[in-house]
Design an enzyme around this catalytic site. Structure first.
Site, PDB file in Angstrom:
ATOM      1  N   LYS A  76       0.862  -1.176   0.000  1.00 52.84           N
ATOM      2  CA  LYS A  76       0.000   0.000   0.000  1.00 52.84           C
ATOM      3  C   LYS A  76       0.905   1.234   0.000  1.00 52.84           C
ATOM      4  O   LYS A  76       1.935   1.246   0.699  1.00 52.84           O
ATOM      5  CB  LYS A  76      -0.878  -0.027   1.255  1.00 52.84           C
ATOM      6  CG  LYS A  76      -1.900   1.092   1.353  1.00 52.84           C
ATOM      7  CD  LYS A  76      -2.783   0.909   2.578  1.00 52.84           C
ATOM      8  CE  LYS A  76      -3.857   1.968   2.699  1.00 52.84           C
ATOM      9  NZ  LYS A  76      -4.742   1.747   3.856  1.00 52.84           N
ATOM     10  N   SER A 151      -9.601   1.872   2.880  1.00 53.20           N
ATOM     11  CA  SER A 151      -8.732   2.644   2.031  1.00 53.20           C
ATOM     12  C   SER A 151      -7.684   1.798   1.303  1.00 53.20           C
ATOM     13  O   SER A 151      -7.045   2.306   0.396  1.00 53.20           O
ATOM     14  CB  SER A 151      -8.007   3.706   2.863  1.00 53.20           C
ATOM     15  OG  SER A 151      -7.178   3.097   3.847  1.00 53.20           O
ATOM     16  N   SER A 175      -9.846  -0.573   7.062  1.00 51.52           N
ATOM     17  CA  SER A 175      -9.301  -0.471   5.703  1.00 51.52           C
ATOM     18  C   SER A 175      -8.599  -1.707   5.162  1.00 51.52           C
ATOM     19  O   SER A 175      -8.221  -1.714   3.989  1.00 51.52           O
ATOM     20  CB  SER A 175      -8.351   0.715   5.607  1.00 51.52           C
ATOM     21  OG  SER A 175      -9.099   1.890   5.534  1.00 51.52           O
TER      22      SER A 175
HETATM   23  N1  GLN Z   1     -13.248   4.274   6.498  1.00 54.10           N
HETATM   24  C1  GLN Z   1     -12.539   4.651   7.660  1.00 54.10           C
HETATM   25  C2  GLN Z   1     -12.088   6.084   7.563  1.00 54.10           C
HETATM   26  O1  GLN Z   1     -12.314   6.666   6.562  1.00 54.10           O
HETATM   27  C3  GLN Z   1     -11.379   3.738   7.909  1.00 54.10           C
HETATM   28  C4  GLN Z   1     -10.190   4.034   7.101  1.00 54.10           C
HETATM   29  C5  GLN Z   1      -8.997   3.207   7.480  1.00 54.10           C
HETATM   30  O2  GLN Z   1      -9.122   2.165   8.128  1.00 54.10           O
HETATM   31  N2  GLN Z   1      -7.833   3.689   7.109  1.00 54.10           N
HETATM   32  O3  GLN Z   1     -11.526   6.640   8.449  1.00 54.10           O
END
Ligand code: GLN
Length: 483
Positions: A76, A151, A175
């Site tokens: 990532k 994400s 994410s």
């Molecule tokens: N959807 C969540 C957020 O937008 C989690 C994102 C994540 O785990 N990085 O904060």
């Protein structure tokens, strides 16, 4: 060759059926051919990959072995990679080449893994759809009109499309698990502190945790083995020995106590997903597990608490991107304040700016007690709920997401609608617990995930339950058409 799992690749390399260099070339060609449809990579690292593959082949020729030696992966794009762009999905870091490798990157490289590239992601890991990336949205290989989740959406789409067997992700509020669910993968968020955060660009430091995305639990065990462990560079990393995760995959489920929280089956859950979750429970019962209804009474407060704590930490972490030290700088600033304002205003996208504003507000004098402190108290209550539940059960089971993957753009005008999709995943981050999502069936041709949560440091238990389930079901073997 692209269908092989990490475990199968390790066997094929050990048996000299193919070399890592051959495999790497096949996958790089596949990425070049198919990724334009998906947009799952921000950067490809072909030269590095071929050099690492050759080095791994040489190590094997010298008699070395190892499950990751010569295995192709991707990171990532928030894991720092020395000399390679590390963008975090943002214009702010579009020109940033990290001066060092993240611990996770260094550990996997030392184990002989081959890095094919850096995967697309929501900007600074903020999002659930991979639509906030400066590099454009990622498409879900199961239906190109739908989002892959976020994400870590680039890692998920690439692995689901068989562009490579496994990839790293990070999970602050879901994410890893949510994109795994939406693309038919297995994804694991480890216990907070199990995997080093050093060199992992911070979103919300008390919630962030790196982990593996792969097609099987067996492969998650292999990748986690290479990522986990104490790191003196990360003061929240925990000095506990790392168990042999692959060795934990043989446990019987006889007598395993599974807790199913009654709060999970509320009005917001797609009833077709509820049915698939009940089917997965029945499957585990056949393998000897005993099911019990439990309660997590403070669950309804998790989203508001998370969406105060995560932006608050983000507003602090992202203050380092000021146009002075590194990253994007605006053209012709009039003075210092103009430099700050325009560099940040032009370098950050709208979702990141929204979070910074929410977080700065929640931390400001007069509001700190009302929002931030209250959210921290809720966080403790949520943790206490889990501690009470784990006195009664070994594992907690439920849906990973309330809905299957939505259409690209469907939630863009309503950020709160996207935040609500995190309802099942964020509690594990607030409590610091390990969680895993695995394939559990399909709704309208789109994958559905079942989530398992376990007590601290019981990653092996999660992987074993998922592995036993995958020995008796074939959801995880389904391949999206066209890939
Ligand atoms: N959807 C969540 C957020 O937008 C989690 C994102 C994540 O785990 N990085 O904060």
């Amino acid at each position: 060759m692209h269908q092989l799992t990490l475990a199968e690749i390790a066997r094929g390399l050990a048996d000299k059926k193919f070399s890592s260099e051959e495999l790497t070339k096949v996958l790089l060609a596949r990425i070049a051919q198919l990724d334009p449809q998906l947009n799952s990579f921000i950067s490809l690292t072909e030269d590095l990959a071929l050099a690492q593959a050759k080095a791994a082949d040489a190590r094997r020729a010298n008699g070395e072995n190892g499950a990751l030696l010569g295995a192709p992966i991707a990171h990532k794009d928030l894991f720092c990679t020395q000399g390679i762009r590390t963008s975090c999905g943002s214009k702010m870091l579009d020109n940033f080449k990290a001066p060092y490798d993240a611990t996770v990157v260094a550990k996997l490289a030392a184990a002989g893994a081959v890095t094919l590239g850096k995967t697309n992601m929501d900007e600074f890991a903020m999002g659930s759809a991979n639509e906030s990336s400066y590099y454009g949205p990622v498409k879900n290989p199961w239906n190109l009109e739908h989002v892959p989740g976020g994400s870590s959406g680039g890692s998920a789409a690439a692995v689901a499309a068989r562009l490579l067997p496994a990839a790293t992700g990070t999970d602050t509020g879901g994410s890893i698990r949510q994109p795994a669910a939406l693309t038919n993968l297995t994804g694991l968020k480890p216990t907070y502190g199990r995997v080093s955060r050093w060199g992992m660009i911070a979103y919300a430091s008390s919630l962030d945790q790196g982990g593996p995305l792969a097609r099987t639990a067996e492969d998650c065990a292999i990748l986690l083995q290479g990522m986990a462990g104490f790191d003196p560079q990360d003061s929240t990393s925990i000095d506990e020995p790392v168990p042999d995760y692959s060795a934990s995959l043989n446990g019987s489920l006889q007598g395993l106590r599974i807790g199913v929280p009654k709060e999970y089956f509320s009005a917001g859950l797609d009833p077709r997903i509820a049915d698939l979750i009940h089917n997965s429970v029945k499957e585990l019962e056949k393998l000897g597990a005993v099911v019990k209804e439990i309660s997590l009474p403070n669950m309804q407060h998790a989203i508001p608490a998370y969406y105060v704590i995560a932006p608050a930490e983000a507003s602090s972490n992202l203050s380092r991107f000021d146009g002075v030290r590194f990253g994007y700088r605006c053209e012709d600033p009039k003075n210092l304040i103009d430099l700050y304002k325009r560099s940040r205003g032009e370098g950050f996208g709208p979702e990141v700016q929204r979070r910074i504003m929410v977080g700065a507000y929640a931390l400001s004098a007069g509001y700190y007690d009302a929002y931030y402190l209250k959210a921290q108290k809720i966080r403790r209550l949520i943790k206490n709920d889990f501690m009470a539940a784990f006195n009664e059960v070994d594992i907690i089971l439920g849906p990973t997401t309330p809905n299957p993957a939505w259409k690209l753009g469907a939630k863009n005008s309503d950020p709160v609608a996207a935040y609500l999709e995190d309802v099942y995943t964020i509690t594990a981050n607030l409590a610091g617990l390990p969680g895993l999502s695995m394939p559990a069936g399909f709704v309208d041709g789109l994958p559905v995930g079942v989530q398992l949560l376990a007590p601290y440091f019981q990653e092996g238990r999660l992987l074993n339950v998922a592995h036993q389930y995958q020995q008796n079901t074939d959801w995880h073997t389904r391949t999206p058409t066209g890939f």
